[in-house]
Design a protein around this motif. Sequence first.
Motif, short mmCIF file in Angstrom:
data_model
loop_
_atom_site.label_atom_id
_atom_site.label_comp_id
_atom_site.label_asym_id
_atom_site.label_seq_id
_atom_site.Cartn_x
_atom_site.Cartn_y
_atom_site.Cartn_z
N GLY A 1 0.81 -1.21 0.00
CA GLY A 1 0.00 0.00 0.00
C GLY A 1 0.84 1.26 0.00
O GLY A 1 0.46 2.27 -0.61
N SER A 2 1.98 1.21 0.66
CA SER A 2 2.85 2.38 0.69
C SER A 2 3.39 2.71 -0.70
O SER A 2 3.68 3.87 -1.01
CB SER A 2 4.02 2.14 1.66
N LEU A 3 3.51 1.69 -1.55
CA LEU A 3 3.97 1.91 -2.93
C LEU A 3 2.93 2.71 -3.71
O LEU A 3 3.27 3.58 -4.51
CB LEU A 3 4.24 0.57 -3.60
N ILE A 4 1.65 2.43 -3.47
CA ILE A 4 0.58 3.19 -4.12
C ILE A 4 0.62 4.65 -3.69
O ILE A 4 0.51 5.56 -4.50
CB ILE A 4 -0.79 2.56 -3.80
N VAL A 5 0.80 4.87 -2.39
CA VAL A 5 0.87 6.24 -1.86
C VAL A 5 2.02 7.01 -2.51
O VAL A 5 1.89 8.18 -2.86
CB VAL A 5 1.04 6.22 -0.33
N ALA A 6 3.16 6.33 -2.68
CA ALA A 6 4.34 6.99 -3.23
C ALA A 6 4.16 7.36 -4.70
O ALA A 6 4.78 8.32 -5.17
CB ALA A 6 5.57 6.09 -3.07
N TYR B 1 -6.48 0.79 -3.08
CA TYR B 1 -5.92 1.19 -1.78
C TYR B 1 -6.99 1.15 -0.69
O TYR B 1 -6.75 0.66 0.42
CB TYR B 1 -5.33 2.59 -1.89
N GLY B 2 -8.19 1.65 -1.00
CA GLY B 2 -9.25 1.67 0.00
C GLY B 2 -9.85 0.30 0.25
O GLY B 2 -10.12 -0.06 1.40
N ALA B 3 -10.06 -0.48 -0.84
CA ALA B 3 -10.73 -1.78 -0.69
C ALA B 3 -9.78 -2.87 -0.21
O ALA B 3 -10.12 -3.65 0.69
CB ALA B 3 -11.36 -2.18 -2.02
N VAL B 4 -8.60 -2.93 -0.81
CA VAL B 4 -7.68 -4.03 -0.50
C VAL B 4 -6.89 -3.77 0.77
O VAL B 4 -6.86 -4.60 1.68
CB VAL B 4 -6.72 -4.28 -1.69
#
Length: 297
Positions: free
Chosen positions: A23-28, A221-224
């Motif tokens: 998930g942190s990869l998506i944020v980045a 990000y929200g669902a998984v």
Amino acid sequence: MTVASTRSASIGLIIGCIIFGLGSLIVAHVAIGGWAMAFWRLAISGIIFALLAKFTGQRLPRSRRAIVFGLLSGVFLGLDLALWHESIHAVGPGISTLLNSLQIFFLAAIGFLYFNERQSILQLGSLCLAMLGVAMIGSPEFAQNTNATWGFITGIVSGAMLAASMTFIRKTHDTEPTPIFVLMQLISIGGVLAMIVPMLFFDRGHILPNTWAEVGWILIYGAVMQCIAWGLIAYSIPKLSLTLTGLLLLTEPIAALVIDYSWLDKPINTLQGSGALLTMFAIYLGSLKPKPHALRR
């Protein structure tokens, strides 16, 4: 408990933690502000948990105090996520996730101050080790990254906010046992409401996704990360021993550090790597609770 059930719970916990790290990869990579990202994560998960609560027939607690405590847990979870996102942008997923994992020591402090829980010598020693590990990580980072101060402050404070969120979850259940889907719905609502003003103030111009690909990543990000990963962790932890749980939970910062180093080309030297290992070892020691005779409620 059978060996097979322990193994399945362990695998579930590891998968949940690795998903969190991803998930942190998506944020980045998604060009949305940290506060806005927290808003969308909680809004999406809130809709999902509301539907699950309706389909399973779960209802809100009768106690208003329980509802308020659930909402407050969401406020602090929203702050945790937003500050963690800010830390990710400043120092990368690996270091920020490791700093966020220091929440175990904030939980210990809250337990000591408000729930009269004594701390063992092992836990106090682990706090000293964690401080040394963070110093080892931070020394080179401050020398090469002008955003290091902001990243470390937001990362550590995010851990404190997560500890506060978990404390209000406990207070919610102490007031009135609350079904899991309803509780997560209350948490999502509290977090969404708390994010609106700071999101509009800090993330102006970076609130909405710019492409359909970013919309997809936000939905994932929200669902998984918020629903599936939390579900796996919540399902697995009660089925494992405390020692094994504390050890396996460290797969989250490990996964984030590996992602940071291998995918995002984050420079991590020997001193920082050693500090990360020392900090994770300290977090593991800090997760071990004292024996029952050492506790006082």
